[in-house]
Design a protein around this motif. Sequence first.
Motif, mmCIF file in Angstrom:
data_model
loop_
_atom_site.group_PDB
_atom_site.id
_atom_site.type_symbol
_atom_site.label_atom_id
_atom_site.label_comp_id
_atom_site.label_asym_id
_atom_site.label_seq_id
_atom_site.Cartn_x
_atom_site.Cartn_y
_atom_site.Cartn_z
ATOM 1 N N VAL A 73 0.841 -1.196 0.000
ATOM 2 C CA VAL A 73 0.000 0.000 0.000
ATOM 3 C C VAL A 73 0.878 1.249 0.000
ATOM 4 O O VAL A 73 2.066 1.202 0.336
ATOM 5 N N LEU A 74 0.233 2.352 -0.357
ATOM 6 C CA LEU A 74 0.853 3.667 -0.197
ATOM 7 C C LEU A 74 0.129 4.377 0.942
ATOM 8 O O LEU A 74 -1.060 4.687 0.831
ATOM 9 N N PHE A 75 0.831 4.606 2.047
ATOM 10 C CA PHE A 75 0.276 5.379 3.148
ATOM 11 C C PHE A 75 0.451 6.863 2.841
ATOM 12 O O PHE A 75 1.554 7.302 2.505
ATOM 13 N N VAL A 76 -0.623 7.626 2.965
ATOM 14 C CA VAL A 76 -0.571 9.076 2.747
ATOM 15 C C VAL A 76 -1.001 9.743 4.051
ATOM 16 O O VAL A 76 -2.129 9.559 4.503
ATOM 17 N N SER A 77 -0.107 10.526 4.633
ATOM 18 C CA SER A 77 -0.360 11.077 5.966
ATOM 19 C C SER A 77 -0.145 12.580 6.003
ATOM 20 O O SER A 77 0.672 13.132 5.251
ATOM 21 N N ASN A 78 -0.880 13.242 6.895
ATOM 22 C CA ASN A 78 -0.550 14.634 7.210
ATOM 23 C C ASN A 78 0.737 14.659 8.029
ATOM 24 O O ASN A 78 1.214 13.621 8.508
ATOM 25 N N HIS A 79 1.309 15.830 8.191
ATOM 26 C CA HIS A 79 2.653 15.930 8.777
ATOM 27 C C HIS A 79 2.697 17.092 9.769
ATOM 28 O O HIS A 79 2.904 18.232 9.389
ATOM 29 N N GLN A 80 2.513 16.782 11.051
ATOM 30 C CA GLN A 80 2.462 17.825 12.070
ATOM 31 C C GLN A 80 3.802 18.111 12.728
ATOM 32 O O GLN A 80 4.036 19.235 13.185
ATOM 33 N N GLY A 81 4.682 17.098 12.811
ATOM 34 C CA GLY A 81 5.912 17.339 13.546
ATOM 35 C C GLY A 81 7.010 16.336 13.281
ATOM 36 O O GLY A 81 6.847 15.362 12.532
ATOM 37 N N ASN A 82 8.146 16.561 13.921
ATOM 38 C CA ASN A 82 9.333 15.718 13.732
ATOM 39 C C ASN A 82 9.130 14.276 14.185
ATOM 40 O O ASN A 82 9.855 13.384 13.742
ATOM 41 N N PHE A 83 8.167 14.046 15.059
ATOM 42 C CA PHE A 83 7.959 12.701 15.588
ATOM 43 C C PHE A 83 7.051 11.842 14.703
ATOM 44 O O PHE A 83 6.793 10.688 15.035
#
Length: 238
Positions: A73-83
Amino acid sequence: MIRTILWFIYFWLYLLAIEPTLLRINRLSKIGQISERDRLTARIAMNWARSLIKFAGVKVTITGEEKIPSGTVLFVSNHQGNFDIPLLLGYINKPKAFIAKVELLKIPLIRTWMTHMQCVFMDRSDIRQSLKVINQAANHLKDGYSMVIFPEGTRSKGETLGEFKPGSLKLGLKAGVPIVPITIRGSYKIMEQNGFIIKPAHVEIIISDPIPTSGLTKEQATELPEKVFQRIEQSLAS
């Protein structure tokens, strides 16, 4: 401040402690035992990432993990921080690689582990290089390696969802694998909200229903980025 100092000490001591395993992984790669290399790399990386999250005092709640298909699969995620990378690496129980910023290649040991994970490194200031990386990532997907991409291109450092970069989901279409939208809520509270100081926080990881990419019409393919964006946005607001 003490927690932050101790965390970075722990970060590097752990990497040094697993150096013998990295040597073994290098050897497995050289002798062509790829499946064993991949299995070992995924297990060690997941354990390391989860330990970093726990050492930071972060509580993680994950919902919808049963929605992840069994195949690539291709996971598509938002990106809030370094963690966000250790969060997804440690708490989604599926081997995965990342489309990461090229600056990570400058970090010793990290670049070696990420290379064995089949991560690719994008320089967003170089359009030609970015297109090459997208094609490389699509080939990894075709070879059976699930990937993670942050289509905002940079950290939001808050609760807002940034605009997706043009063409960021093309690799899913190129490879014909399902897209799994992921919403991360609260990861910016670990570090970004506090400057560079690490503080305990509660982070939610919400996995939405997969979106197929094979057999789409041209119109459906054009609408795909907005469809993924809306699912993440809805989970972020709920």
